[in-house]
Scaffold this motif. Structure first.
Motif, PDB file in Angstrom:
ATOM      1  N   UNK A  87       0.725  -1.149   0.106  1.00 56.45           N
ATOM      2  CA  UNK A  87       0.041  -0.167  -0.170  1.00 56.45           C
ATOM      3  C   UNK A  87       0.738   1.377  -0.132  1.00 56.45           C
ATOM      4  N   UNK A  88       2.376   0.878  -0.151  1.00 57.42           N
ATOM      5  CA  UNK A  88       2.765   2.584  -0.076  1.00 57.42           C
ATOM      6  C   UNK A  88       3.655   2.575  -1.415  1.00 57.42           C
ATOM      7  N   UNK A  89       4.033   1.347  -2.041  1.00 56.67           N
ATOM      8  CA  UNK A  89       4.461   1.079  -3.250  1.00 56.67           C
ATOM      9  C   UNK A  89       3.503   1.025  -4.782  1.00 56.67           C
ATOM     10  N   UNK A  90       2.667   1.027  -3.973  1.00 55.55           N
ATOM     11  CA  UNK A  90       1.638   0.018  -5.600  1.00 55.55           C
ATOM     12  C   UNK A  90       2.291  -1.212  -5.900  1.00 55.55           C
ATOM     13  N   UNK A  91       3.396  -2.169  -5.405  1.00 58.95           N
ATOM     14  CA  UNK A  91       3.737  -3.066  -5.946  1.00 58.95           C
ATOM     15  C   UNK A  91       3.166  -3.997  -5.985  1.00 58.95           C
ATOM     16  N   UNK A  92       2.369  -4.675  -6.992  1.00 57.57           N
ATOM     17  CA  UNK A  92       1.440  -6.013  -6.938  1.00 57.57           C
ATOM     18  C   UNK A  92       1.677  -7.470  -7.140  1.00 57.57           C
ATOM     19  N   UNK A  93       1.123  -8.136  -6.634  1.00 60.99           N
ATOM     20  CA  UNK A  93       2.191  -9.950  -6.883  1.00 60.99           C
ATOM     21  C   UNK A  93       1.117 -10.650  -6.939  1.00 60.99           C
ATOM     22  N   UNK A  94       0.612 -11.621  -7.345  1.00 58.88           N
ATOM     23  CA  UNK A  94      -0.201 -12.702  -7.631  1.00 58.88           C
ATOM     24  C   UNK A  94       0.257 -13.352  -7.350  1.00 58.88           C
ATOM     25  N   UNK A  95      -0.053 -13.820  -5.525  1.00 60.42           N
ATOM     26  CA  UNK A  95      -0.271 -14.946  -4.676  1.00 60.42           C
ATOM     27  C   UNK A  95      -0.176 -16.504  -5.599  1.00 60.42           C
ATOM     28  N   UNK A  96      -1.418 -16.593  -6.259  1.00 62.10           N
ATOM     29  CA  UNK A  96      -1.684 -17.617  -6.768  1.00 62.10           C
ATOM     30  C   UNK A  96      -3.129 -17.695  -7.603  1.00 62.10           C
ATOM     31  N   UNK A 130       7.608 -17.051   0.190  1.00 62.22           N
ATOM     32  CA  UNK A 130       7.333 -17.631  -0.956  1.00 62.22           C
ATOM     33  C   UNK A 130       7.907 -17.464  -2.199  1.00 62.22           C
ATOM     34  N   UNK A 131       8.748 -18.168  -2.860  1.00 63.86           N
ATOM     35  CA  UNK A 131       8.157 -17.993  -4.380  1.00 63.86           C
ATOM     36  C   UNK A 131       7.003 -18.247  -4.947  1.00 63.86           C
ATOM     37  N   UNK A 132       7.216 -19.809  -4.256  1.00 62.59           N
ATOM     38  CA  UNK A 132       6.360 -20.335  -4.829  1.00 62.59           C
ATOM     39  C   UNK A 132       5.472 -19.852  -3.901  1.00 62.59           C
ATOM     40  N   UNK A 133       3.949 -19.719  -3.477  1.00 58.84           N
ATOM     41  CA  UNK A 133       3.617 -19.157  -2.399  1.00 58.84           C
ATOM     42  C   UNK A 133       2.110 -20.578  -1.988  1.00 58.84           C
ATOM     43  N   UNK A 134       2.305 -21.077  -3.204  1.00 63.75           N
ATOM     44  CA  UNK A 134       1.111 -22.030  -2.250  1.00 63.75           C
ATOM     45  C   UNK A 134       1.481 -23.581  -0.935  1.00 63.75           C
TER      46      UNK A 134
END
Length: 334
Positions: A87-96, A130-134
């Protein structure tokens, strides 16, 4: 005798453009996270009425959650993707992703996990570091409709009136599996702040007060009651409204319920009494939450399609100033 409140409130000036699915206060400020069917997740500072952050999904968003320090948001919905956004940088990651819509999301700082419940009848666990989030998955009986987290317990309500209670330290199987004591579809579940149990609501205008401890003497304390109903004095016909939202007051542990009748009731669960009722809003209550000290209540007023496609007012978020007599338990009479 329940009182009718007239507490002060204000409108947020830039609400979402479609039905509001969740509003959630930060644990350490008056920042409010809001997800909507307009595909957006927004972060407001309600003290200054400023929209601080806005990001989008590819389809309607059905739920959102904060990280423990409230610096990160997690969200999911009809696009089936679980997003993690700084929420500070708006960087978005798709966890899965899930095979169907993501209906519910919870984050646990204790377990360092994000839990997502889906209409594909699975409960997934994700490690955002983790890189592989599941990190694991559980198959459930029915679509996930409601979910809440309290300390080490995760409660999941699915279609078919199933309720699963997990100890998140051991997600191999549920700690308990129950059938809802309410006869119709589960709409909302919220854990009691003291960790003793949970409140469950349904589409039938009823609420159940439940306890985790399976001992018979504890289970004998559970109960259910009718609410969010209206009677036509001319015809005698009663209208029953879904109870969409439940919120516990952080200090007094009384709780609010909001329904499609546009009414908010405040309840003393211990005395089984209604403390007060707020004047009805022009549309149903789709979501609500108390802020960290219980001085404010965010109320999402949205049409939730219970009557199908009809003309309706614009969706709004009201920020209501809470007065102590509205939420403080009544003294028990001798």
């Amino acid at each position: 005798m329940a009182s009718t409140s007239g507490g002060g409130e204000k409108l947020l000036t830039n609400p979402p453009g479609d039905s509001i699915s969740k509003c959630l206060f930060a644990s350490n400020s008056n920042n409010l996270l809001v997800s909507s069917w307009d595909k957006t997740v927004r972060l407001y500072d309600v003290s200054s009425d400023v929209e601080k952050v806005k990001y989008e999904h590819k389809a309607a968003v059905l739920d959102c959650a904060f990280s423990e320090d409230c610096s990160t948001a997690f969200s999911g919905g009809l696009d089936r993707e679980l997003l993690m956004v700084d929420l500070e940088t708006s960087s978005t990651t798709v966890l899965g992703s899930h095979k169907s819509a993501i209906r519910c999301i919870e984050h646990s700082e204790r377990a360092k996990m994000v839990f997502s419940g889906s209409w594909d009848s699975t409960l997934d666990m994700w490690d955002p570091r983790a890189h592989n989030a599941l990190a694991g998955s559980q198959d459930l009986q029915g679509k996930v409709y409601a979910m809440c987290l309290s300390e080490w317990r995760l409660v999941v309500g699915t279609s078919g009136r199933h309720v699963y209670i997990y100890d998140i330290r051991n997600m191999n199987e549920p700690e308990q599996t129950r059938e809802s004591s309410l006869k119709q579809q589960t709409r909302c579940i919220r854990s009691h702040p003291d960790g003793s149990g949970y409140i469950l609501s349904s589409i039938e205008g009823r609420v159940a007060v439940e306890y985790f401890d399976p001992a018979r003497e504890v289970q004998d304390k559970k109960y259910a009651f009718k609410c969010h109903r209206s009677m036509d004095i001319n015809t005698g016909v009663q209208t029953v409204f879904p109870v969409n939202a439940i919120a516990f007051h952080p200090t007094y542990h009384t709780f609010a319920t909001g329904g499609c009748d546009g009414v908010i009731n405040i309840w003393d669960g211990n005395l089984k009494k209604r403390i007060c009722q707020f004047p009805a809003y022009r549309m149903g209550i789709s979501a609500m939450d108390f802020n960290y000290d219980g001085s404010l209540l965010a109320v999402a007023v949205s049409y939730t399609w219970e009557l199908g496609p009809v003309d309706h007012d614009r969706d709004h978020i009201f920020i209501r100033t809470v007065r102590s007599f509205e939420v403080q338990p009544k003294t028990k009479r001798r």
